[in-house]
Write an enzyme that holds these catalytic residues in place. Structure first.
Site, short mmCIF file in Angstrom:
data_model
loop_
_atom_site.label_atom_id
_atom_site.label_comp_id
_atom_site.label_asym_id
_atom_site.label_seq_id
_atom_site.Cartn_x
_atom_site.Cartn_y
_atom_site.Cartn_z
N GLY A 1 1.30 -7.32 -10.65
CA GLY A 1 1.44 -6.03 -11.35
C GLY A 1 2.65 -5.28 -10.84
N PRO A 2 2.98 -4.19 -11.52
CA PRO A 2 4.15 -3.41 -11.12
C PRO A 2 4.00 -2.84 -9.71
CG PRO A 2 3.25 -2.64 -13.22
CD PRO A 2 2.29 -3.62 -12.68
N PRO A 3 5.09 -2.42 -9.08
CA PRO A 3 5.01 -1.84 -7.73
C PRO A 3 4.18 -0.56 -7.75
CG PRO A 3 7.31 -2.17 -8.41
CD PRO A 3 6.47 -2.45 -9.60
N GLY A 4 3.51 -0.32 -6.64
CA GLY A 4 2.79 0.95 -6.50
C GLY A 4 1.47 1.02 -7.24
N GLY B 1 -1.34 -0.49 -6.18
CA GLY B 1 -2.48 -0.62 -5.28
C GLY B 1 -2.74 -2.02 -4.75
N LYS B 2 -1.81 -2.94 -4.91
CA LYS B 2 -2.05 -4.32 -4.48
C LYS B 2 -2.20 -4.40 -2.96
CE LYS B 2 1.73 -5.78 -6.61
NZ LYS B 2 2.18 -4.51 -7.17
N THR B 3 -1.24 -3.81 -2.25
CA THR B 3 -1.31 -3.87 -0.79
C THR B 3 -2.54 -3.12 -0.29
OG1 THR B 3 1.06 -3.69 -0.87
CG2 THR B 3 0.05 -3.46 1.29
N SER C 1 10.66 -9.76 -27.39
CA SER C 1 9.97 -8.65 -28.05
C SER C 1 10.89 -7.54 -28.56
CB SER C 1 8.89 -8.07 -27.13
OG SER C 1 9.48 -7.45 -26.03
N LYS D 1 3.24 -1.37 -22.23
CA LYS D 1 4.24 -0.79 -23.13
C LYS D 1 3.75 0.56 -23.66
CE LYS D 1 6.33 -5.15 -24.45
NZ LYS D 1 6.35 -6.26 -25.39
P1 ADP Z 1 1.68 -2.09 -4.32
O1 ADP Z 1 1.28 -2.91 -3.16
O2 ADP Z 1 1.03 -2.52 -5.61
O3 ADP Z 1 3.14 -1.90 -4.49
P2 ADP Z 1 0.48 0.09 -2.83
O4 ADP Z 1 -0.82 -0.56 -2.48
O5 ADP Z 1 1.51 0.22 -1.80
O6 ADP Z 1 1.09 -0.62 -4.11
O7 ADP Z 1 0.13 1.51 -3.46
C1 ADP Z 1 0.99 2.63 -3.42
C2 ADP Z 1 0.23 3.84 -3.00
O8 ADP Z 1 -0.70 4.25 -4.00
C3 ADP Z 1 -0.59 3.61 -1.74
O9 ADP Z 1 -0.52 4.76 -0.96
C4 ADP Z 1 -2.00 3.41 -2.27
O10 ADP Z 1 -2.96 3.79 -1.33
C5 ADP Z 1 -2.02 4.30 -3.48
N1 ADP Z 1 -2.92 3.78 -4.53
C6 ADP Z 1 -2.63 2.81 -5.42
N2 ADP Z 1 -3.67 2.61 -6.26
C7 ADP Z 1 -4.64 3.47 -5.90
C8 ADP Z 1 -5.96 3.75 -6.40
N3 ADP Z 1 -6.47 3.10 -7.45
N4 ADP Z 1 -6.68 4.70 -5.77
C9 ADP Z 1 -6.17 5.36 -4.72
N5 ADP Z 1 -4.93 5.17 -4.21
C10 ADP Z 1 -4.16 4.23 -4.79
#
Ligand code: ADP
Length: 676
Positions: A255-258, A260-262, A580, A623
């Site tokens: 998925g896109p950055p940010g 919640g993957k990490t 697309s 999109k």
């Molecule tokens: P990724 O690894 O996908 O790039 P991160 O896990 O670093 O993204 O998430 C970015 C920030 O957003 C982190 O501080 C994370 O805790 C917060 N975050 C992302 N998704 C959620 C969620 N569903 N609920 C609460 N916090 C979230």
């Protein structure tokens, strides 16, 4: 101990030998007291003896010292106990993240399988024709908590194996009727996954080696040392358990950055009571970065996998391999085969780091991979991964997550107290709209952090009078400066030859413009904007479609004669590809050639055929969210994507008008305004 530091020490030292002697003495102590398997200890001893005979001035001496220190500092046998309380895991995932329903569900299913596998009884079949030996073994193993069945000879054992399931057979070698070796061969046919440990007298060590060659997992000499028995059975149990558990595909978060993957990865580690490590593979260029360099030259180093394992100090962490899709284009070696070896529990129990130069067991590590674009991964690797998609967040979700998680966390991390700062709803929306433009939450969290940082400074400057700061829209602007993003696509009027498109990139959905112009020339189609081959072909198709259907649109069929057409997709430096944009390009051409300006607040996505049909595309939700972010309220998607549109949740479609179309003819009036 670094190499350079050491050299300096040797040169300056007046009594190098004595000093190196004490160093070796310490190392000897470390080697002797280290909790390492016997095979490792033997190699370490040998290396130590080699060093003791070596001139400390030689570079090999330092290489050897560093190596030995590294070997004894690895967590060869250090495992943290898994905490497999399903309710606890559910609570952690639920309370630490908002939304992400299907992600949480899939992870809980995964943890449920782990829990069940690990609770499964470990059934041992003890085979010995001597009753006393048999009863003793049965007694000891039962006391360890194993389920035990006993058989008095090979034939009885085979019968038992045909009726029930056993994880391990512990058999004597010398027995009447059918001996241990025959049993081993027969058992491998009847139940290939059952492990076999042979018990042999001293006189039959060569047959023990034979047994190992034929597939026995281990052998135990008689008389049996209870400690050795316990540890052998324990290790086999641990290995079988981790193989069983990790046999399920490796999770890959995409998925896109940010999004919640990490953060979900960390929660999984917390739920299991394991440590968490993460390495980013972006730009990885050489297999040696992962697996280390051979110890043949000064400065050779272990790879990143084993270095991280050493750093966390246990050999079963949750290990996140971040951005496996971003491995450098010029990677030397085959990335798929390296990863398959690292990730496959059958192979990674004997993971070879070139520096370490002996196998290290990674089978208890829980690997999780992340990727932005799955399509970049090689097929064999994709086959082994179970992809869990992390979608972008809707505006409403972003607001909720800000209020419940991001703001409280940032307030805390900036030394402020809960209640000292309050964000109004308007302020949060303002940050989302005017200061970020992203599918995930990274930028949003960064902006919130900036506000908190500036307020922390003000807080100190006004120490006495500070009660509570209410962050409203005006304060946001004062603290963050002028807005970073304007929504000119949505706010701009209709323009000739310029259409708005929706594309899917590794950052989620994005809104783009397509510009077309006509000028005197020699029938050339000029394409610019860092376009890939697929999008170039789409542009060709769009032009051919418009030329062949010119009359249907009241366009002069000879418009191309004596002219060039230039199609440009800003931003020029960002690479773009994919089919697309076909419809968006065609509409830009039709707008240009009919003289009807295109409405910029209508966004399109669809693959175009030569006959003007619109074919379905991927990434509909992403999109749509991109259109929402850009405040474009009307979107045209292919009719073939109806099922995707129908399954969208309310938050994603809120305030949006979605038009489904199957051919270009039907959308002319939706996109094009009247002639100027
Ligand atoms: P990724 O690894 O996908 O790039 P991160 O896990 O670093 O993204 O998430 C970015 C920030 O957003 C982190 O501080 C994370 O805790 C917060 N975050 C992302 N998704 C959620 C969620 N569903 N609920 C609460 N916090 C979230």
């Amino acid at each position: 101990m670094g190499f350079f530091k050491k050299i300096e020490k040797v040169e300056k030292s007046e009594e190098p030998l004595e000093e190196s002697g004490s160093e070796l003495l310490e190392l000897r102590k470390a080697v002797e007291s280290a909790k390492v398997p016997e095979s490792v200890s033997a190699i370490a001893q040998k290396e130590l003896e080699r060093l003791e005979k070596m001139d400390p001035g030689l570079p090999e001496y330092v290489i050897g010292l560093n190596y030995l220190e590294f070997v004894v500092s690895l967590p060869w046998q250090n495992l943290s106990d898994d905490q497999l309380d399903f309710g606890h895991a559910e609570k952690i995932l639920e309370t630490q993240h908002h939304g992400l329903k299907h992600v949480k569900e899939r992870i809980l299913e995964y943890l449920a399988v782990r829990t069940l596998c690990s609770r499964r009884d470990f059934h041992i079949l003890v085979v010995d024709d001597e009753e006393i030996a048999r009863t003793n073994l049965e007694y000891v193993l039962k006391k360890e908590g194993y389920q035990v069945t006993a058989a008095a000879n090979g034939q009885d054992a085979l019968n038992a194996l045909q009726k029930g399931e056993f994880e391990l057979i512990l058999t004597d070698l010398k027995m009447e009727k059918m001996d241990g070796m025959q049993l081993l061969e027969a058992a491998k046919h009847v139940s290939p996954t059952t492990e076999i440990v042979m018990i042999t007298g001293y006189a039959t060590v060569s047959s023990a080696v034979d047994a190992l060659k034929k597939g026995a997992a281990h052998y135990l000499p008689k008389p049996i040392d209870l400690e050795e028995l316990r540890s052998t059975v324990g290790q086999i149990r641990e290995k079988k358990r981790s193989i069983q558990i990790t046999k399920s595909p490796i999770l890959c978060f995409s998925g896109p950055p940010g999004t919640g993957k990490t953060s979900i990865g960390r929660s999984i580690a917390e739920a299991l009571g394991r440590r968490f490590v993460r390495i980013s593979l972006a730009g990885l260029r050489d297999e040696a970065e992962l697996r280390g360099h051979r110890r043949t030259y000064v400065g050779s180093m272990p790879g990143r996998i084993i270095t991280e394992i050493r750093r966390v100090g246990i050999r079963n962490p949750v290990f996140m391999l971040d951005e496996i899709d971003k491995i450098g284009q010029d990677f030397r070696g085959d990335p798929a085969s390296v990863f398959l070896e690292i990730l496959d529990p059958e192979q990674n129990s004997r993971f070879m780091d070139h520096y370490l130069d002996m196998p290290f067991d990674l089978s208890s590590v829980l690997f999780i991979a992340t990727a932005n674009v799955m399509e970049r991964l090689p097929e064999p690797l994709l086959d082994r991964l179970e992809v869990i998609r992390f979608p972008g967040y809707t505006e409403e979700e972003k607001r909720q997550i800000s209020k419940e998680y991001l703001i409280p966390r940032q307030v805390r991390e900036h030394g402020l107290r809960h209640g000292e700062i309050e964000f109004t709803d308007g302020a949060v929306s303002r940050v989302i709209w005017d200061y970020t433009l992203e599918a995930g939450l990274r930028g949003l969290e960064r902006e919130i952090a900036t506000i908190c940082r500036k307020l922390a400074k003000i807080r100190l400057q006004t120490s006495g009078e500070w009660q509570k700061a209410v962050v409203d829209e005006q304060l946001v602007e004062r603290l963050l400066g002028p807005r970073k993003y304007t929504h000119e696509t949505a706010d701009g009027g209709a323009r000739l030859g310029v259409t708005t498109g929706l594309v899917w990139t590794e950052f989620g959905g994005e809104i783009i413009s397509v510009e077309a112009t006509l000028m005197k020339g020699s029938q050339q189609l000029i394409l610019t904007g860092s376009l890939g081959s697929v999008i170039r072909e789409s542009a060709q198709t769009a032009l051919s479609f418009v030329r062949s259907h010119a009359r249907d649109f009241a366009i002069d069929p000879d418009f191309f004669e004596g002219n060039d057409i230039h199609i440009h997709l800003p931003a020029g430096a960002v690479p773009k590809d994919g089919p697309s944009a076909g419809v968006t390009i065609a509409m830009a051409l039709i707008s240009l050639l009919t003289g009807r300006p295109a409405r910029r607040n209508v966004a399109l996505s669809g693959e175009l055929t030569l006959s003007g049909m619109i074919l379905p595309v991927s990434g509909i939700r992403e999109k749509l969210l991109a259109a929402q972010r850009a405040r474009v309220g009307r979107v045209i998607f292919p009719q073939g994507n109806k099922i995707d549109v129908d399954t969208l949740e309310e938050g994603a479609t809120k305030g949006m008008e979605i038009v489904l179309a199957s051919d270009v003819g039907s959308i002319l009036d939706v996109v094009l305004a009247g002639k100027e």
